[in-house]
Scaffold this motif. Sequence first.
Motif, PDB file in Angstrom:
ATOM      1  N   ASN A  42       7.617  -4.138  -4.122  1.00 24.99           N
ATOM      2  CA  ASN A  42       6.176  -3.380  -3.565  1.00 24.99           C
ATOM      3  C   ASN A  42       6.786  -1.339  -3.806  1.00 24.99           C
ATOM      4  O   ASN A  42       6.311  -1.079  -4.188  1.00 24.99           O
ATOM      5  N   CYS A  43       8.028  -0.874  -3.639  1.00 26.25           N
ATOM      6  CA  CYS A  43       8.525  -0.090  -3.998  1.00 26.25           C
ATOM      7  C   CYS A  43       8.866   0.505  -4.549  1.00 26.25           C
ATOM      8  O   CYS A  43       8.440   0.338  -5.950  1.00 26.25           O
ATOM      9  N   LYS A  44       7.731   2.140  -4.947  1.00 21.48           N
ATOM     10  CA  LYS A  44       7.483   3.473  -5.731  1.00 21.48           C
ATOM     11  C   LYS A  44       8.464   4.030  -6.247  1.00 21.48           C
ATOM     12  O   LYS A  44       8.568   4.660  -6.818  1.00 21.48           O
ATOM     13  N   LEU A  45       9.271   4.332  -4.681  1.00 23.85           N
ATOM     14  CA  LEU A  45      10.411   5.601  -5.167  1.00 23.85           C
ATOM     15  C   LEU A  45      11.140   5.547  -5.868  1.00 23.85           C
ATOM     16  O   LEU A  45      11.661   4.905  -6.890  1.00 23.85           O
ATOM     17  N   GLU A 105      22.490   0.676   4.097  1.00 27.77           N
ATOM     18  CA  GLU A 105      21.878  -1.257   4.270  1.00 27.77           C
ATOM     19  C   GLU A 105      20.666  -1.248   4.683  1.00 27.77           C
ATOM     20  O   GLU A 105      20.098  -2.219   3.479  1.00 27.77           O
ATOM     21  N   LEU A 106      20.356  -0.598   6.214  1.00 27.48           N
ATOM     22  CA  LEU A 106      18.764  -1.300   6.358  1.00 27.48           C
ATOM     23  C   LEU A 106      17.504  -0.877   5.169  1.00 27.48           C
ATOM     24  O   LEU A 106      16.854  -1.193   4.647  1.00 27.48           O
ATOM     25  N   LEU A 107      17.740   0.892   4.318  1.00 28.21           N
ATOM     26  CA  LEU A 107      16.603   0.881   3.971  1.00 28.21           C
ATOM     27  C   LEU A 107      16.927   0.330   2.405  1.00 28.21           C
ATOM     28  O   LEU A 107      15.794   0.566   1.800  1.00 28.21           O
ATOM     29  N   SER A 108      18.327  -0.078   2.060  1.00 29.42           N
ATOM     30  CA  SER A 108      18.238  -0.820   1.431  1.00 29.42           C
ATOM     31  C   SER A 108      17.767  -2.628   0.564  1.00 29.42           C
ATOM     32  O   SER A 108      16.809  -2.094  -0.408  1.00 29.42           O
ATOM     33  N   GLU A 109      17.295  -2.507   1.942  1.00 31.48           N
ATOM     34  CA  GLU A 109      16.075  -4.088   1.526  1.00 31.48           C
ATOM     35  C   GLU A 109      14.766  -3.643   1.081  1.00 31.48           C
ATOM     36  O   GLU A 109      13.676  -4.011   0.704  1.00 31.48           O
ATOM     37  N   GLY A 110      14.043  -1.777   1.671  1.00 31.48           N
ATOM     38  CA  GLY A 110      13.008  -1.369   1.572  1.00 31.48           C
ATOM     39  C   GLY A 110      13.026  -1.341  -0.374  1.00 31.48           C
ATOM     40  O   GLY A 110      11.439  -1.424  -0.646  1.00 31.48           O
ATOM     41  N   LEU A 111      14.364  -0.180  -0.494  1.00 32.18           N
ATOM     42  CA  LEU A 111      13.840   0.060  -2.031  1.00 32.18           C
ATOM     43  C   LEU A 111      14.368  -1.613  -3.293  1.00 32.18           C
ATOM     44  O   LEU A 111      13.901  -1.153  -4.140  1.00 32.18           O
ATOM     45  N   LYS A 112      14.770  -2.161  -2.395  1.00 35.41           N
ATOM     46  CA  LYS A 112      14.683  -3.344  -2.902  1.00 35.41           C
ATOM     47  C   LYS A 112      13.431  -3.954  -3.450  1.00 35.41           C
ATOM     48  O   LYS A 112      13.675  -5.454  -3.997  1.00 35.41           O
ATOM     49  N   SER A 113      12.301  -4.324  -2.420  1.00 33.58           N
ATOM     50  CA  SER A 113      11.156  -4.178  -3.133  1.00 33.58           C
ATOM     51  C   SER A 113      10.659  -4.560  -3.572  1.00 33.58           C
ATOM     52  O   SER A 113      10.709  -3.271  -4.692  1.00 33.58           O
ATOM     53  N   SER A 170       0.674  -0.990   0.247  1.00 33.90           N
ATOM     54  CA  SER A 170      -0.167   0.199  -0.376  1.00 33.90           C
ATOM     55  C   SER A 170       0.751   1.422  -0.346  1.00 33.90           C
ATOM     56  O   SER A 170       0.727   2.432  -0.456  1.00 33.90           O
ATOM     57  N   SER A 171       2.376   1.160   0.073  1.00 37.85           N
ATOM     58  CA  SER A 171       3.571   2.356  -0.121  1.00 37.85           C
ATOM     59  C   SER A 171       2.785   2.634  -0.941  1.00 37.85           C
ATOM     60  O   SER A 171       3.092   2.336  -2.127  1.00 37.85           O
ATOM     61  N   GLY A 172       2.576   4.599  -0.633  1.00 35.25           N
ATOM     62  CA  GLY A 172       2.804   5.102  -2.566  1.00 35.25           C
ATOM     63  C   GLY A 172       3.829   5.731  -2.484  1.00 35.25           C
ATOM     64  O   GLY A 172       3.733   6.577  -3.449  1.00 35.25           O
ATOM     65  N   LEU A 173       5.149   6.316  -1.849  1.00 33.59           N
ATOM     66  CA  LEU A 173       5.718   7.258  -2.030  1.00 33.59           C
ATOM     67  C   LEU A 173       6.453   6.701  -2.095  1.00 33.59           C
ATOM     68  O   LEU A 173       6.868   5.792  -3.235  1.00 33.59           O
ATOM     69  N   GLU A 174       6.771   8.499  -3.192  1.00 35.77           N
ATOM     70  CA  GLU A 174       8.025   8.270  -4.736  1.00 35.77           C
ATOM     71  C   GLU A 174       9.289   9.139  -4.211  1.00 35.77           C
ATOM     72  O   GLU A 174       9.841   9.319  -4.990  1.00 35.77           O
TER      73      GLU A 174
END
Length: 750
Positions: free
Chosen positions: A677-680, A667-675, A648-652
Amino acid sequence: VKLVITCFSVLPHHLFYVTPIQKCQADLKSYLLNQTKNLFQGTEENGSSTPLKDTYTELYITEGGSGEVNNEHEVVELECKRSTSEEKKIHLNIFEPLSNGENRPQRVLTKGIAGIGKTVAVQKFTHDWAKGTTNQNIQFVFPFTFRDLNLIKDKKLSLVDLIDHYFKEVKDLKTEDYENSSILFIFDGLDESKFPLDFKKSQMCRSVTKTTTVDTLLTNLIKGKLLHKALVWITSRPAAASKIPPEFINRVTEVRGFNDVQKEEYFQKKINDEVVAQKILKHLQSKLVRSLYIMCHIPLFCWISATVLQSLLTDTPENELPKTVTEMYTHFLIIETKRKQQKDYEKGEPDKDLIMKLGKLAFEQLQEGNMIFNENDLEDYEIDLKQAAVYSGVCTQIIREEYGLHRQECYSFVHLSVQEFLAALFVLETFIDSGKNLLNRHLTFLSKKGEISIFLLHKNALNMALKSKYGQWDLFLRFLFGLSQDKNQKLLQQVFGFQGRHPQSNQETIKYIHKKIKKLSYTDMSINLFQCLNELGDQTLVEQVQTYQSSGDVSKISPSHWSALAFVLLVSGENLDVFDLKKYDMSDEVLERLVPYSETLRLWLNIEGQRKCFQQCQIILFFLFRLSDCNLTDRCCGCISSVLSLKSSGLEELDLSRNTLQDSGVELLSEGLKSPNCKLQRLRLIGCNLSERSCEALSSVLSSQSSTLKELDLRNNNLQDSGMKLLSAARKSPHCTLETLRSGHNYLYM
């Protein structure tokens, strides 16, 4: 006619032959069709049984992510994450692929809070299959409830025996029929399960004829070891969903309940008098009881509200109508008592005595995790079966015909929330009558004035709720606090003759709740504590936030105030003025509290469909991607990463500049960036004390197939040439979508 008869007479005999599998299937469908044709709300005796086809309001089911099972503390009306426009509505086709190329899920977990309609969804699914209208690619559907299975948890059976035990219609199926047929097993109500369900230590079982424990059968079915081609559907309250390890779940879905339009439709269908229906809606939509209207997304609460308000509107002033959940349930108990009295059953024991017996049953069985009882259980509590049946809305006789090893009558409360309410009433009244604290088995101390101080009971209950692993005492706690209010005490005294406590302040309890809110590091339980404060009539934290916000004096905002702010946004139904969040004293702790709330708020807006709510949520969402100069450290990056990973994350856009994130944070942030679902698309990490180690993590992000980054700003960091070479190599990846890269050396890629 003769010609037709002649034609049929010469057809081959085998065309009229029905195979044993076909006969079993037809018999099973006939049985299930009859079992699911009526929808019950409350009890059959009070006229709440109606044809399913006439009253069913579609309960939307949304995909909640593959294997994402959260250990959430259950809060009845607010622990319900809402889907955004990007989520896929799948109705009851939960086993169908949602896109081309997607495999059919084999094991589905459907979450939903108490009374939201999980069991009704199972009933509708089963009914439609038995009727032959949907899911006909499934040959056999076997719906079980954990309530029923609990009754035979100590038995040893084979899978064939278990099925025959409940569904004698398929007793002629052979072993190979189970192996070769398309079968769906439904297990409804995981939160009511008494089975250990130890997936690591459970014995292996792959034979449908091997005799073993029911627990072993369940774990092997869910793991896919037993009948590995079979489909499995499990429903659960969110708090208990973590009992199933995520690796054994292919799809997680959620029953969303009613939106605003469906709430109105429900009350109009339920109440024939349109004027009365509109009065009920007007009351529930008023500012003072906004939380009750939110709670009406739960179908069962709609039914209780309709029952109570329809009865009260004729002779109760508008300002005396229930304003809290506890008041609503108190009036519900009173109305059911009046129904009993109207049946002229006046020669039995006083209402208070029977209610206390039912309350003792409710509390002690709740401690054991029991929601269904047999005749012996009622006799142990000296509850007369005739009285229990007459007391239709409180204790309901349920006749369940069970074939095979069991055949007995079972009893349950009309709903688990009613059991929790009666349990809280019993504990409170026992305390008031005798001073005995059932929560710690000790007599309470008296205050200096010689009065029994209720704070000790409240303190024990709150600590018990906070320690509970699955949040199973949350609603009990809320009812206990609500019943301690003088208004509800007077109602109980007037109608039932309860002794009632001497009027005394709940300020000590309120201060203790404030103290706990400040210490809580997670948000789910703190929302429930705000609801407890609401039951106690305390709004001080909320009022403080509103005062700070309106005056612009935001320096006093604390982490607990952020929780209060989110609570205000969630239940107020009104706009707050947009304010500059840069003025607030930010920290990792504040962010950790705020992010989960913002997600709940944003997801909630879709089902409520309110523009005002959307604008409120945007205040928080605006904050999420403008986090520069906020005194954050690497601690916050895991929290932000979890947001980026949400479907549900729509962060761009995300700006974390001039925070001490360091390489560990990136390094922690990169895990979310590789998801996936990530739309950043735009990420700014200017002056975050990064080295070439961060470049290694970011290069893996840029090379990943799911990367969506178009702009990356890394200026004022010590990346060195080795770091830039890593980023340059990642830029050449066919998966890289980056258009602009800025670094301390003014490198620029377009």
